[in-house]
Structures are given as C-alpha cells and as structure tokens.
Design a protein around this motif. Sequence first.
Motif, PDB file in Angstrom:
ATOM      1  N   ILE A  76       0.850  -1.352   0.055  1.00  0.00           N
ATOM      2  CA  ILE A  76      -0.117   0.076  -0.049  1.00  0.00           C
ATOM      3  C   ILE A  76       0.834   1.117   0.008  1.00  0.00           C
ATOM      4  CG2 ILE A  76      -1.660   1.300   1.287  1.00  0.00           C
ATOM      5  CD1 ILE A  76      -2.314  -1.808   2.703  1.00  0.00           C
ATOM      6  N   SER A  77       0.650   2.165  -1.012  1.00  0.00           N
ATOM      7  CA  SER A  77       1.330   3.330  -0.795  1.00  0.00           C
ATOM      8  C   SER A  77       0.601   4.509  -0.524  1.00  0.00           C
ATOM      9  CB  SER A  77       1.714   3.240  -2.522  1.00  0.00           C
ATOM     10  OG  SER A  77       2.670   4.640  -2.413  1.00  0.00           O
ATOM     11  N   THR A  78       0.981   5.158   0.437  1.00  0.00           N
ATOM     12  CA  THR A  78       0.453   6.533   0.838  1.00  0.00           C
ATOM     13  C   THR A  78       1.153   7.447   0.735  1.00  0.00           C
ATOM     14  OG1 THR A  78       1.085   6.036   3.237  1.00  0.00           O
ATOM     15  CG2 THR A  78      -1.128   5.325   2.773  1.00  0.00           C
ATOM     16  N   THR A  79       0.682   8.595   0.606  1.00  0.00           N
ATOM     17  CA  THR A  79       1.547  10.005   0.071  1.00  0.00           C
ATOM     18  C   THR A  79       1.833  10.308   1.588  1.00  0.00           C
ATOM     19  OG1 THR A  79      -0.711  10.440  -1.073  1.00  0.00           O
ATOM     20  CG2 THR A  79       1.532  11.701  -1.554  1.00  0.00           C
ATOM     21  N   GLY A  80       3.278  10.630   1.581  1.00  0.00           N
ATOM     22  CA  GLY A  80       3.903  10.951   2.811  1.00  0.00           C
ATOM     23  C   GLY A  80       4.333  10.157   3.823  1.00  0.00           C
ATOM     24  N   ARG A  81       3.677   8.881   3.967  1.00  0.00           N
ATOM     25  CA  ARG A  81       3.873   7.908   4.841  1.00  0.00           C
ATOM     26  C   ARG A  81       4.995   6.894   4.395  1.00  0.00           C
ATOM     27  NH1 ARG A  81      -1.035   5.654   7.085  1.00  0.00           N
ATOM     28  NH2 ARG A  81       0.563   4.418   8.358  1.00  0.00           N
ATOM     29  N   GLY A  82       5.049   6.766   2.993  1.00  0.00           N
ATOM     30  CA  GLY A  82       5.931   5.615   2.319  1.00  0.00           C
ATOM     31  C   GLY A  82       5.011   4.516   1.875  1.00  0.00           C
ATOM     32  N   THR A  83       5.642   3.386   1.775  1.00  0.00           N
ATOM     33  CA  THR A  83       4.938   2.082   1.201  1.00  0.00           C
ATOM     34  C   THR A  83       4.994   1.085   2.258  1.00  0.00           C
ATOM     35  OG1 THR A  83       5.549   3.019  -1.073  1.00  0.00           O
ATOM     36  CG2 THR A  83       5.177   0.725  -0.799  1.00  0.00           C
ATOM     37  N   TYR A  84       4.027   0.423   2.532  1.00  0.00           N
ATOM     38  CA  TYR A  84       3.943  -0.687   3.542  1.00  0.00           C
ATOM     39  C   TYR A  84       3.465  -2.111   2.885  1.00  0.00           C
ATOM     40  CZ  TYR A  84       4.245   2.984   6.978  1.00  0.00           C
ATOM     41  OH  TYR A  84       4.706   3.961   7.841  1.00  0.00           O
ATOM     42  N   VAL A  85       3.667  -3.075   3.545  1.00  0.00           N
ATOM     43  CA  VAL A  85       3.329  -4.494   3.026  1.00  0.00           C
ATOM     44  C   VAL A  85       1.789  -4.421   3.504  1.00  0.00           C
ATOM     45  CG1 VAL A  85       3.382  -6.827   3.201  1.00  0.00           C
ATOM     46  CG2 VAL A  85       5.339  -5.511   3.297  1.00  0.00           C
ATOM     47  N   ALA A  86       0.943  -4.875   2.396  1.00  0.00           N
ATOM     48  CA  ALA A  86      -0.384  -4.964   3.053  1.00  0.00           C
ATOM     49  C   ALA A  86      -0.804  -6.302   3.707  1.00  0.00           C
ATOM     50  CB  ALA A  86      -1.314  -4.865   1.681  1.00  0.00           C
TER      51      ALA A  86
END
Lengths: 547, 547
Positions: A76-86
Amino acid sequence: MRASVLSDWLAQRLDRGSTQPVYRQLHRLLQQAILSRELPAGARVPSSRLLAAELAIARNTVTQVYEQLVLEGYVISTTGRGTYVADTSPDEIVGANEPGSLGLDQTRRAIAGGLPGLTQAAPRIAPPAAERTAAPAAGTAASLSAPATPGATHASREAVRALSARGARLIAGAGVSKRQGGAFMPGVPDVSRFPSRVWTRLHNKYWRSLRPDLLTYAPGGGLALLRHVLADYLRTARSVRCSPEQIIITTGIHQSVDLAVRLLTDSGDVIWTEDPCYWGLRSVLQVSGLNPRPIAVDGEGINPSAEDFAVPPKLILVTPSHQYPLGMVMSLARRRMLLEYARQHQCWIIEDDYDSEFRYGSRPLASLQGLDTAGQVIYVGSFGKTLFPGLRVGYLVAPEGLAESFATASAELYREGQLLQQAVLAEFIAEGHFTSHIRKMRGLYGQRRQALLDAAASRYGEALPAMGGDAGLHVVMQLPEGCDDRAVAEAALARNIVVRPLSGYYAARARAASGLLIGYACVPDEEIAPAFDTLGEAIDATLPLFA
Amino acid sequence: MRASVLSDWLAQRLDRGSTQPVYRQLHRLLQQAILSRELPAGARVPSSRLLAAELAIARNTVTQVYEQLVLEGYVISTTGRGTYVADTSPDEIVGANEPGSLGLDQTRRAIAGGLPGLTQAAPRIAPPAAERTAAPAAGTAASLSAPATPGATHASREAVRALSARGARLIAGAGVSKRQGGAFMPGVPDVSRFPSRVWTRLHNKYWRSLRPDLLTYAPGGGLALLRHVLADYLRTARSVRCSPEQIIITTGIHQSVDLAVRLLTDSGDVIWTEDPCYWGLRSVLQVSGLNPRPIAVDGEGINPSAEDFAVPPKLILVTPSHQYPLGMVMSLARRRMLLEYARQHQCWIIEDDYDSEFRYGSRPLASLQGLDTAGQVIYVGSFGKTLFPGLRVGYLVAPEGLAESFATASAELYREGQLLQQAVLAEFIAEGHFTSHIRKMRGLYGQRRQALLDAAASRYGEALPAMGGDAGLHVVMQLPEGCDDRAVAEAALARNIVVRPLSGYYAARARAASGLLIGYACVPDEEIAPAFDTLGEAIDATLPLFA
C-alpha cells in the motif's frame, strides 16, 4: 525491517546473468517474500530511490515494481507515509460451519454501501502489528536469513486429484488412439492428395479483402453462403430434403450429436445406439447423462428385439448408409419400420451419414432423412473424410420447425467462428472442386481396397473373410469366434501396424464379434501388400489356429 | 401392370427441359411410385430395353437406375425371372406392447445364423400378393392415373416439435445476440487491424509443405509446438505455473469450461458463479446438468455469504483479473481466502482470464493460478480478444496430475483438428508478432476508451458514472437504480446502436443493477463521439430522469 537487510536478501537472489529481466525477478522475489510472510504485513518497504541505489539498478525499475505490487494488493502506498506491506492474509471464511451467521464480509459490504460491486474497494491498510497472522515480528533479519528455495511455498502441492464419476467413466472408456495415421489406421483419409493450391488461392483471396465480418463470431447456424451451397449438395447427392435455413454448420459429427442431444433429450433419457457403434459418440452420449441402450444389428441394420421395442427411447442413433463399423446398408423395410416406430412413439432419429460419399461400384445410397415424412430425422455429416479431418467442418440438418432453435443453441453453447474458412469451403464446393476431389479419391480408395482384399484373400483365402468393403475407408476382417482380437491388435502395433479390434466397438460383451478394422485409405497402393504381410505375421503369431 | 401404363405415367412426368439429369428424375419417380404403392410389391417392372425404348432414353440410364434401386432395396432382380418391386412395407414392430414376446425379427435372426450382423441380408422376395399391405392390387392402371402431386407423400409433414426440458431452458435463457459488431458491441475486438500479411505468409508456408500430420485429427491436448510456446507465454505474461503438458488447446473458453465440468463435476453438483457473470458460461453449466449458485460480488470480487459458505460447491468459476462484466480486480486477500476455502473443501476453481492482456495504465495482473499451492485452479483463456474471435483457439491449464486425463477427454469428446492453424499461431507467437500486436491494440483501445469516457462525461458528467474502464474492451455505464436498462438497450438498437443491459447478466433479480455494457474496441476513434450521441438520444428518450 532495515532496508539494508531486505536489500542484502534481494541482492543475493537477483541473477544478473539471467535472461529474465530484473523487473520480473524483483517483482517475483518481493511477492514471494510477502506471501511467505518473510516481509510481514505492516512492514515498511524502502523507498524506491534507496532500494535502487542499494541494488545498483534503475530507479524506474523499482518504481514500476512497486506500482505493480500496489495494483496487485501486495503493498500500500500512502502519500507522505511511504510504502507498506499490505495485509494479504486470506479473507475470513465466514460461518462455513455456522449457516446463517453474519460475518465480516457482510459487514464490510454493508459499509461499502451503494450498488453492490459497483465501487472499487480501497486496499485495506494493514493493522500496525500483524494481528491476523502468526508471522515473525517485522524487522527481524532472522526471518530472511534462511536460504531461499525457489518455489518452496509450492513444495506441498498436493492436489485434489479426483475426477467426477462421469469424468472417470469417460476416461476409463476412452477409445481414442494416440496414432492418427499410417497403415492400417481406420477412418483416416489420404490427405496428401488434397488440392492445396486451389484451397490456398481461395484462402488468400479472402484474407486479402480482410472482411471483418468473416473474422468475428459466427451467426447461429454458420455462414449463409455455405448453408446454401450445402443444401444444394445434400439435396442432389444425398436426397436430403432441406432448406438452407435447416442447415447448421458445426465442427463435426461430435458437435452435431452433442447439440442435438442437448436440445432434444434430458439427463436419464434412453437412447438407442447400434451395437457395435462408433466409440466417440457413445462417449458423447454418456457424458451428457444419457442412458444408451445398445441394440443388435443384423444384415439389414439396426434390429431391435421385443424387449427393446417395449421401452421407446427418446432418440435413436443410426448409420443407415453404411453401418459403422460393420458396413451393411440398412434395408428399406427396416428404414420404414424405424420411421414408423419413431412416429408412433415420438422418438427422434439421428442419421449419421459419416462416409456415404465413398461407395465403390454403385452410386451413394439415398438418405433416411429423405424418406422421413414426419420431420423426426436429424441428418448429420462432415467433411472430415471427404476433405481432411483437421478441417473440422460438419453439418446438421435440423427438422423444419426447429431450425431456429438449433441455430440459437449452437451460437449460445459453442460461440463458433471460422467464417473465413467456411467462405473458402463454400467457394471450393461451388467451383466444383469438391465433387471432382471426391471422384478422384473414390477411384484411388477403390484401388487400395482391392489391393487389401487381394492381399487378404491370397494369404487367408476363405479362412478370414473380409466384409464391409464396398463402401467407406476400411474393411472388417472377421476372426474365428472366440479369438482375442485385442491381442492381435497389440501384436500388430508392436510391428508398427495399427488395426482396431472389432470387439471393442460392442457395448454388450455377449454380442461382441471378433475381428479387425483395417483402414486402407491412407496407405499408398504399393505399401498395402507389404503392410498386410506384417499384419499377417502378427495374426499368425497370436492366433493358435495359425501357429 | 402393363409396361405401357408405367411408361405413359413416367413419360408424363419426365421433364426433358429440366437441369436435373434424366437418371435422377427417373430414379426419383420410380422411388415415389413404389413408396406410395402405386407400383405395388410384387409388380414386375418392364425390362430396361423396353422401358428405354418407350421413353426414348438411353438403355444404360435405365440399367443404372434399376441397379441403384436394387441396391437400395426398392426392386429385386432375379436372373431369368426379371425385375420385381420388393416388399418395402415397414418391418413389423414386434411386441412393442408385449414385453418379452419373441417376434419375427428374432426368428429371422435365428435363421440367418452365424455372427450377428456379419452377413449381408438377401433382399426378401415380396409375397405374390401384397399380403402385408392394403395397397391396390398389382397391375391396375387406376392406381397410376391420378395426377401426381410432387412431394404429396410428404404433405402431412407434422413434426414432433418438442424440445427437451433442458433444451427449452437453454433457448429461453439464450443471451446470444444476432449482431456481432458495430458500435457499441461489447467484447468484440477490432479485427481490421489484424496483421493478415504475416498470418497469410505463415499459412502459405505450411500449406506449401503439405504435411499430412497437420491435416489429420489433433492428438489430445493439441499441437506440441503451440503448447510449448503458450506455456512460455503464460509463465512470463500471466505468472501461470505450468509445463507444456498441462496446456490443453481448445476452441475457446466455452469448450475449456465444458471439458473441465465434464471431467470434474457430476450432474446436480453445485457450482458457484459470480453474479453478474457471462451468460454463455451460465448456459454451458446449466445444460451439463449442473446447479449454478450465483454469488454476489463487491469491489474485491466474488463475495460469498455465510449461507453460501455453508454448502461447499464442487467448482467455483471466477474472473479474478477483470470481473466480467463489472471490471473490478479480485483483491489479494479475497484470492487467498478463495484458495484456502477451496483447499479445505476440495473444490475446483476455474479462473477465466478472458481479456487480461488489455489493461491500460499498468501491466497485466498476475493470475490466481500462480498463487495456487494445491493444484486446484484450472486456468482458461483464449485468443478471441487478442487476435480475432473467429480464430477459435483457446487454452486450458490443467492441474499437474490431471493433464493426461484432460488431453484424453478432449480428444475423445471433441475429436479436434486445426493443427495447421495451430502451427501458424505458434510461429506467429514465437516470431514476436503476438506481443507486438497486443501492444499496438492496447494503445489503440486505450484511445478509444478515453474517447468514450470523454463523450460520456461531457454529456452526463457525474450523473451516469462509468466503471470497469481500466481494462478490457468495454465499460459499464451505471444507470440510476430502478431504471429499465433493457428498454434503453432496445431504444438504442432501434437507432442501430448495440449495447447490452447490465441487468441481464444477473441471475438473482433482487441483486440486478441497472446499467449498460458499452464496447468501444471495435469502433473507429472518430465514430465514438457521434455514436455516443445517438446512444444518448436513446437514453434520454427512455429514462424519465432525462425526459
């Protein structure tokens, strides 16, 4: 997890000498790591800039892989918070053992609101800790340190290996051969004589004009032009009474019979088949849930007993012009009896006219359909024997009032196409190439038939009589009663000669006669006598009589 | 009967100006006279010399007609005694109402002796008087004097017109359209851009070499070369895990699904289908005696309820890459749930990957099959959308241990061929034309999609939102709840625009959303906006909202 741990793990596994692009490798590796929970839900993946630098690959490659993983729901990619494993752990299977309970899915759906299915679901943000998994905590290098076994997650590939009851019966009873040619494969025409230049010329003509209407799905029933040409041919050559609208183009006799039984019968219905008969159609009937009743044949064709007559079938499948595989012609008296019985008991009759064009020493016989005054006969035929089997064009003549239903059902069930090929075939017939090819092949097959009969007579005389040779593409050589014709066929195959044991065509064991189907059509003239000698060796070696 | 009476009767009816040869006319007339009993059983026909003289035709023609009639059983020729009309009255239907009684047929068979069916029956000599018929006595001119009505014996053609229950259901529920192209036919690609020169070059190359092995029946599974090329393609492009042996070439998704359900399910088995789903496959399942259970979908794909979970199906049919017709992607969590549930309950899953190559703005998504660790997914796809529908080539990836059963069953049930076309296709792919054609068409369809979305947005803004447009060949335009989308589609058709009502794709009425499937792929760019205007007129005229 520290970015460098992931980078090291990836760097070890990227194969820069591989033909597989780095993009694909990186994508596969990250998927693997996420699915196996080595990269657990909630873990943050390094920025594309960092990972690209650490792996010394183009940043654009990493960006593209991340984008693909976002689309696929892995990260999951969120603006400002980086990319996380879903959280990719499976959805819960709700209430499988508690019918009626309302579970998570319903709740989620209720929240989504609006038209069901008409909103694109937002990927779920994984809970900070891996609540729903038993995966190791995020960030430990340990979970990544074990050597990677390619495909390890698939090592326990234990499939549910059960065929259904009808599937198992189909496979157990399959009659199809691995060989499709050579001496003495029955039912295979000589395709090397096909007028390929004419065919290619017509083919190229249609491709040059590139008509979109010939490249899309077929209208129900097939190409109008072919249906017209074929109706003319069948009226003239086969005494079939039909309009072009009654003609349904199919891919062959299998599909024609499938279409008819699906429209005209229901699961469990009794169907009369001749015994012996063609194995392929028996399989088609059985797999459609029908109940084939094998009916004995005699010298005049199908010959039902009093017991048979007592339970009228829904449909009768016969080969009146040339019984398959024995070769006799159904007598006129038997034809009229069958039509009368069918009329009285409202049975359908399928007339399988599979090779009636090849009759030596006389003109082809008229069809049963032409005698039918009650519209109960469905006539089926194909170009597989007259042109070449791989063509896959057959036809069905539907009863007058049912033509539109047949056309609709054929489009609905099979979604056919091949209209360009149908146009080529229609023109091939209309230009006269079809009848002249048949004439040529009839002469050729007649010679080969004679060569085979001569070889058989000179070796065995009256001891092993041949029958069914006045038409078609094979003869049946009778073996003495009680002989194991399968053993003979196996002994022949060991010598690279294909014959089919006659007993295999019978459904009722008690009735099964012993013999061999010997196809001569696809064997060059000069090879027939030598090949028969080899077959003779197999016969002599197997039958005690000739030992 | 006196020869001259018959001659007169025939002379009146022979049409010497007809394009039909005299041979055929004479043959038909004599058959007619015998079947209608105007020439009764036992009557002697004039010698060929006499009849030829009286009709002023070649004696050879008459001889040939007589020979044919002998073969067909209409007349009997005895040396020295002349030629007689045979007893062609139907065989008796024995004991139809007396089960177990031994009748004439058995007796006759017992007399024939020997191997049943292995002796050619001698035509029966008709009894001197017409014992078994009520026909007028032989030799009276009266019976021939009535004016002939061509086809009179067929005037009472009253057919048994009943479809079976499953046949009637099939026809009533048929979704197939009479139109196969034009704006805005959904699911039809633009075939006018197909690289026909390359295709024809390959085609001609194979025809020139005229390899008999490419013109005969296909081995189970199809051409080895195509299976190899396709396995490579599916591994790379679709993340499908398979060996070439697992690939079964079919004629398309219909046949792939038919094959799978015949091998893996039995009549009465419960099958999950997405709701909405493709009408064609629903028909294939129903006609195979299966019991489809429509399962709701949400933004993440198929979404079974607790009630659904409570009764595990035998098979689950899904479109994970691009739900048909709504267009959403099945989420990873949903995929894993489905695989886990299938593993627990030993269900098969068919993954229908019908148009996954056309994804705009991102790479195609990985297949469900690639995630399957238990060998429970059967992957099916086709070239109908990527090349042209009329090609009729599809494929199925069988689970590892079942590949051979699938190959055998496909040869047994369908007896396929088309190997030359398969060779052309394999080379077309291997030479790179396939991927470059897809790339080209993806660009083209992307433009058309945008033109359609622009036209829709400029006319309706947010009022009628479009969805599913990021992949495939159509978009779904939502209509306000409760709208009659069928009426809109009919109004459009009246304006020569084809759209399909979304509600027709639902099995559960309560769930059916209102909308239109709008196919843009086969509409040239410049025609999209004008065609949408015409569609808009139909919408505005039908929906009270816009009146």
